[in-house]
Design an enzyme around this catalytic site. Sequence first.
Site, PDB file in Angstrom:
ATOM      1  N   GLU A 145      19.359  19.891  12.846  1.00 52.93           N
ATOM      2  CA  GLU A 145      20.264  19.023  13.769  1.00 52.93           C
ATOM      3  C   GLU A 145      21.975  18.446  12.835  1.00 52.93           C
ATOM      4  O   GLU A 145      22.637  18.637  13.415  1.00 52.93           O
ATOM      5  CB  GLU A 145      20.096  18.022  14.263  1.00 52.93           C
ATOM      6  CG  GLU A 145      18.370  18.481  15.362  1.00 52.93           C
ATOM      7  CD  GLU A 145      17.573  18.045  14.414  1.00 52.93           C
ATOM      8  OE1 GLU A 145      16.189  17.819  15.156  1.00 52.93           O
ATOM      9  OE2 GLU A 145      16.714  18.003  13.287  1.00 52.93           O
ATOM     10  N   VAL A 149      17.636  22.710   5.482  1.00 55.04           N
ATOM     11  CA  VAL A 149      18.211  22.852   3.655  1.00 55.04           C
ATOM     12  C   VAL A 149      17.777  21.638   2.969  1.00 55.04           C
ATOM     13  O   VAL A 149      18.190  21.109   2.779  1.00 55.04           O
ATOM     14  CB  VAL A 149      19.540  23.457   4.236  1.00 55.04           C
ATOM     15  CG1 VAL A 149      20.699  23.362   2.501  1.00 55.04           C
ATOM     16  CG2 VAL A 149      20.155  24.544   4.483  1.00 55.04           C
TER      17      VAL A 149
END
Length: 236
Positions: free
Chosen positions: A57, A45
């Site tokens: 992650e 993001v």
Amino acid sequence: MEIDWAGLRAQAIEAMRHAYVPYSDFPVGVAGLVDDGRVVVGCNVENASYGVTLCAECGLVSSLIATGGGRLVAVSCVDANGSPLMPCGRCRQLLWEHGGPQCIVEALPRPLSMAELLPHAFGPDDLDKVTGPASGHQVPTELARWRGRGTVFVHPDLHGGETVWTGYWERSGGSPAESDADKGVLEEGPNFPTTTEAVAWGQVRTPRIVVVDADGGLTWAGEGEPPEGIPARWQG
């Protein structure tokens, strides 16, 4: 636990399709198998302030914790082509924290363990060496603000009929201007079989180390030149 890499990668690909990447156009998806059998996913993001961009992650670990925690067993991270993608350095640290050295990451030509991807990793064990159960060289947490100050006096003692070495850490910095209120023992050391080990205990705490021998003689084991009143340097 048997790992269905194709199925795990398929979930990582699905997560990748939801990535928010208006700046790099480089979507990443990740899926992780948890030790209880469930699968958690994440995607990257991005943010107009590039430094606060979240790697895939990061979302994976947030999902892991939000859905009950556990340990990651296997992780598949993919790029826009659905091919295995290696986690960046920061994300390897995240995976180490929540999967440990045995967690396996999909890679070509073969999956790799976190021990292979992040050798000599920093982890909870390193924190325990400093803040864990007391041992000879640890500075107790409540005394950490005194680190680098005061004076450690190392001296011989008797234990079980044998001569041992111990020490005490005093508030005083050796200045004549200090009042009695500034003095007082901060910590008493454990017993050590040698003077060298007792001095090492002191050096973790302060650069001011005074060794007192069995006859009451003083030598300086601290940093710099011996202060006034201490005639010689300790020979370790």
